[in-house]
Design a protein around this motif. Structure first.
Motif, PDB file in Angstrom:
ATOM      1  N   ILE A  63     -44.178  -5.469  22.722  1.00  9.10           N
ATOM      2  CA  ILE A  63     -43.186  -5.819  21.689  1.00  9.10           C
ATOM      3  C   ILE A  63     -43.905  -6.951  20.716  1.00  9.10           C
ATOM      4  N   GLU A  64     -44.079  -6.586  19.708  1.00  6.62           N
ATOM      5  CA  GLU A  64     -44.845  -7.609  18.860  1.00  6.62           C
ATOM      6  C   GLU A  64     -44.141  -9.151  18.878  1.00  6.62           C
ATOM      7  N   THR A  65     -43.029  -8.960  18.376  1.00  7.58           N
ATOM      8  CA  THR A  65     -42.146 -10.518  18.242  1.00  7.58           C
ATOM      9  C   THR A  65     -40.917 -10.342  18.957  1.00  7.58           C
ATOM     10  N   ILE A  66     -40.635 -11.453  19.568  1.00  5.09           N
ATOM     11  CA  ILE A  66     -39.391 -11.643  20.282  1.00  5.09           C
ATOM     12  C   ILE A  66     -38.466 -12.872  19.669  1.00  5.09           C
ATOM     13  N   TYR A  67     -37.064 -12.475  19.480  1.00  6.79           N
ATOM     14  CA  TYR A  67     -36.165 -13.499  19.085  1.00  6.79           C
ATOM     15  C   TYR A  67     -35.341 -13.711  20.072  1.00  6.79           C
ATOM     16  N   PHE A  68     -35.039 -15.055  20.135  1.00  5.45           N
ATOM     17  CA  PHE A  68     -33.748 -15.460  21.303  1.00  5.45           C
ATOM     18  C   PHE A  68     -32.493 -15.657  20.508  1.00  5.45           C
ATOM     19  N   VAL A  69     -31.563 -14.876  20.964  1.00  6.94           N
ATOM     20  CA  VAL A  69     -30.292 -14.992  20.230  1.00  6.94           C
ATOM     21  C   VAL A  69     -29.070 -15.545  21.103  1.00  6.94           C
ATOM     22  N   CYS A 102     -35.243 -18.453  17.131  1.00  6.77           N
ATOM     23  CA  CYS A 102     -33.749 -18.569  17.880  1.00  6.77           C
ATOM     24  C   CYS A 102     -32.889 -18.794  16.843  1.00  6.77           C
ATOM     25  N   LEU A 103     -31.836 -17.812  17.332  1.00  8.07           N
ATOM     26  CA  LEU A 103     -30.769 -17.822  16.456  1.00  8.07           C
ATOM     27  C   LEU A 103     -29.529 -18.332  17.401  1.00  8.07           C
ATOM     28  N   MET A 104     -28.738 -19.276  17.022  1.00  5.56           N
ATOM     29  CA  MET A 104     -27.508 -19.397  17.789  1.00  5.56           C
ATOM     30  C   MET A 104     -26.260 -19.493  17.170  1.00  5.56           C
ATOM     31  N   ALA A 105     -25.195 -18.871  17.682  1.00  9.41           N
ATOM     32  CA  ALA A 105     -23.916 -18.821  17.071  1.00  9.41           C
ATOM     33  C   ALA A 105     -23.000 -19.659  17.936  1.00  9.41           C
ATOM     34  N   ARG A 234     -38.961 -19.939  13.058  1.00  3.66           N
ATOM     35  CA  ARG A 234     -37.472 -20.183  12.553  1.00  3.66           C
ATOM     36  C   ARG A 234     -36.461 -20.210  13.594  1.00  3.66           C
ATOM     37  N   ILE A 235     -35.557 -21.343  13.234  1.00  2.00           N
ATOM     38  CA  ILE A 235     -34.339 -21.637  14.268  1.00  2.00           C
ATOM     39  C   ILE A 235     -33.155 -21.657  13.155  1.00  2.00           C
ATOM     40  N   GLY A 236     -32.172 -20.862  13.848  1.00  2.00           N
ATOM     41  CA  GLY A 236     -30.936 -20.526  12.827  1.00  2.00           C
ATOM     42  C   GLY A 236     -29.670 -21.141  13.627  1.00  2.00           C
ATOM     43  N   VAL A 237     -28.706 -21.490  12.847  1.00  2.00           N
ATOM     44  CA  VAL A 237     -27.274 -21.782  13.638  1.00  2.00           C
ATOM     45  C   VAL A 237     -26.111 -21.393  12.778  1.00  2.00           C
ATOM     46  N   LEU A 238     -25.381 -20.664  13.051  1.00  2.00           N
ATOM     47  CA  LEU A 238     -24.336 -20.009  12.579  1.00  2.00           C
ATOM     48  C   LEU A 238     -22.648 -20.333  13.111  1.00  2.00           C
ATOM     49  N   THR A 239     -21.835 -20.307  12.389  1.00  4.02           N
ATOM     50  CA  THR A 239     -20.658 -20.273  13.225  1.00  4.02           C
ATOM     51  C   THR A 239     -19.318 -19.714  12.561  1.00  4.02           C
ATOM     52  N   GLY A 240     -18.367 -19.407  12.868  1.00  2.00           N
ATOM     53  CA  GLY A 240     -17.183 -19.184  12.289  1.00  2.00           C
ATOM     54  C   GLY A 240     -16.350 -20.316  11.648  1.00  2.00           C
ATOM     55  N   ASP A 241     -15.875 -19.913  10.219  1.00  5.25           N
ATOM     56  CA  ASP A 241     -15.434 -21.217   9.675  1.00  5.25           C
ATOM     57  C   ASP A 241     -13.756 -21.557  10.367  1.00  5.25           C
ATOM     58  N   GLU A 275     -15.399 -10.215  16.505  1.00  8.71           N
ATOM     59  CA  GLU A 275     -14.518 -10.262  15.237  1.00  8.71           C
ATOM     60  C   GLU A 275     -15.056  -9.579  13.905  1.00  8.71           C
ATOM     61  N   VAL A 276     -16.289  -9.933  13.847  1.00 10.97           N
ATOM     62  CA  VAL A 276     -17.073  -9.284  12.656  1.00 10.97           C
ATOM     63  C   VAL A 276     -18.271  -8.663  12.837  1.00 10.97           C
ATOM     64  N   PRO A 277     -18.240  -7.570  13.806  1.00  8.52           N
ATOM     65  CA  PRO A 277     -19.584  -7.180  14.273  1.00  8.52           C
ATOM     66  C   PRO A 277     -20.730  -6.916  13.207  1.00  8.52           C
ATOM     67  N   GLU A 278     -20.149  -6.340  12.205  1.00  2.00           N
ATOM     68  CA  GLU A 278     -20.946  -5.658  11.145  1.00  2.00           C
ATOM     69  C   GLU A 278     -21.632  -7.004  10.466  1.00  2.00           C
ATOM     70  N   GLU A 279     -20.895  -8.025  10.328  1.00  2.00           N
ATOM     71  CA  GLU A 279     -21.377  -9.175   9.517  1.00  2.00           C
ATOM     72  C   GLU A 279     -22.337  -9.833  10.533  1.00  2.00           C
ATOM     73  N   PHE A 280     -22.074  -9.968  11.742  1.00  2.00           N
ATOM     74  CA  PHE A 280     -22.822 -10.766  12.736  1.00  2.00           C
ATOM     75  C   PHE A 280     -24.210 -10.100  12.768  1.00  2.00           C
ATOM     76  N   ALA A 281     -24.303  -8.479  13.077  1.00  2.00           N
ATOM     77  CA  ALA A 281     -25.411  -7.879  13.008  1.00  2.00           C
ATOM     78  C   ALA A 281     -26.184  -8.018  11.899  1.00  2.00           C
ATOM     79  N   SER A 282     -25.544  -8.134  10.528  1.00  2.00           N
ATOM     80  CA  SER A 282     -26.334  -8.196   9.439  1.00  2.00           C
ATOM     81  C   SER A 282     -27.042  -9.673   9.391  1.00  2.00           C
ATOM     82  N   ARG A 283     -26.170 -10.525   9.999  1.00  2.00           N
ATOM     83  CA  ARG A 283     -26.942 -12.244   9.881  1.00  2.00           C
ATOM     84  C   ARG A 283     -27.925 -11.847  10.863  1.00  2.00           C
ATOM     85  N   VAL A 284     -27.946 -11.550  11.918  1.00  2.00           N
ATOM     86  CA  VAL A 284     -29.056 -11.318  12.620  1.00  2.00           C
ATOM     87  C   VAL A 284     -30.192 -10.785  12.146  1.00  2.00           C
TER      88      VAL A 284
END
Length: 293
Positions: A63-69, A102-105, A234-241, A275-284
């Protein structure tokens, strides 16, 4: 333009995760042989972090690159893994791998006592029990002897999973055309309690008990400060409105402390992957693509 089909669902993001149940319900039974406990509580976040490197090395192929979600209460663990991997990649990662980010929801990272305004609910309509009272009741449940706490835990989980889901998700999930989807999610969340009927309750309580009051665990602002110090990817933060569990303002504070922008998913509550699996997968996937850029 790339006309190749977009992956659908989070199952496309990871090669294989046979350790998921081990991380939640049967951690001692499934991992004891593979990984000596070394005095760690097998339900604690320290154990989860220490167990990840040998699990990563069991994945087939390099595995070349590892992302923590991470999501919600899993974000402190994913961020701690990120910190450890950035500090000592040779010790934490498989040979030849690097950290992509690292991406955090809906990150449940900030402690209530250190950032009370991040969890301020004064603008709510009053239908939700104030967070300090909910936390106090939860800590009381954890402190009770098993004879009482297990019964209470079962009642809380088995009482009405559908009601709990609707309380944590966007109001649109309560609409008539979403009935089937909500029932499907309720069945998904209940399936481990049926598969592990004899011990899911004790395991669930022990997971939460493990880190309560443990001052040795790096969390809250200290964890965010360390993450910012070692941040070289990169570090990312996302949330539902409409997240009512980890308020948007709490996620925004986490993003501010890390010095990154906050992504907000519209018409979404606390559980974006359901709730929005396609949208979430797209964001990841977008996060991964931008991290590589």
């Amino acid at each position: 333009m790339d006309d190749s089909p977009r992956p659908s669902g989070l199952q496309t993001l990871v090669p294989s995760v046979p350790s998921v149940l081990a991380a939640g319900l049967r951690r001692p039974e499934t991992l004891a042989i593979r990984r000596p406990w070394k005095g760690l509580n097998p339900y604690s976040s320290e154990f989860a972090v220490s167990t990840l490197p040998p699990l990563l090395r069991q994945l087939d192929g390099g595995i070349e690159t590892i992302y923590f979600v991470g999501h919600s209460a899993g974000c402190p663990i994913s961020l701690r893994c990120y910190v450890e991997a950035m500090k000592d990649p040779l010790k934490f990662l498989p040979e030849g791998s690097t950290v992509g980010g690292c991406l955090m929801a809906s990150p449940a990272l900030l402690e209530l006592n250190e950032d009370p305004d991040a969890y301020d609910q004064s603008e709510d309509d009053g239908s939700r029990i104030p967070l300090p009272l909910r936390l106090a009741a939860f800590r009381t449940l954890l402190s009770l002897p098993d004879a009482f706490s297990i019964k209470l835990a079962r009642r809380l989980v088995e009482r009405d999973v559908r009601e709990a889901l609707l309380a944590q998700t966007h109001p649109r999930m309560a609409e008539a055309d979403m009935t089937g989807r909500v029932q499907e999610l309720a069945e998904k969340y209940l399936s481990p309690t049926r598969e592990f009927a004899d011990n899911w309750d004790t395991a669930l309580l022990n997971v939460y008990r493990a880190d309560v009051g443990n001052k040795e665990v790096l969390k809250g602002r200290k964890l965010l400060s360390e993450a910012k110090t070692v941040k070289r990817s990169r570090i990312g933060v996302l949330t539902g409105d409409t997240d009512g569990v980890v308020p948007v303002r709490a996620s925004r504070r986490v993003a501010e402390l890390l010095g990154v922008p906050l992504q907000v998913i519209e018409r979404c509550g606390h559980i974006p992957m359901d709730e929005v699996p396609e949208e979430f997968a797209s964001r990841v996937l977008d996060f991964i693509a931008n991290a590589r850029a």
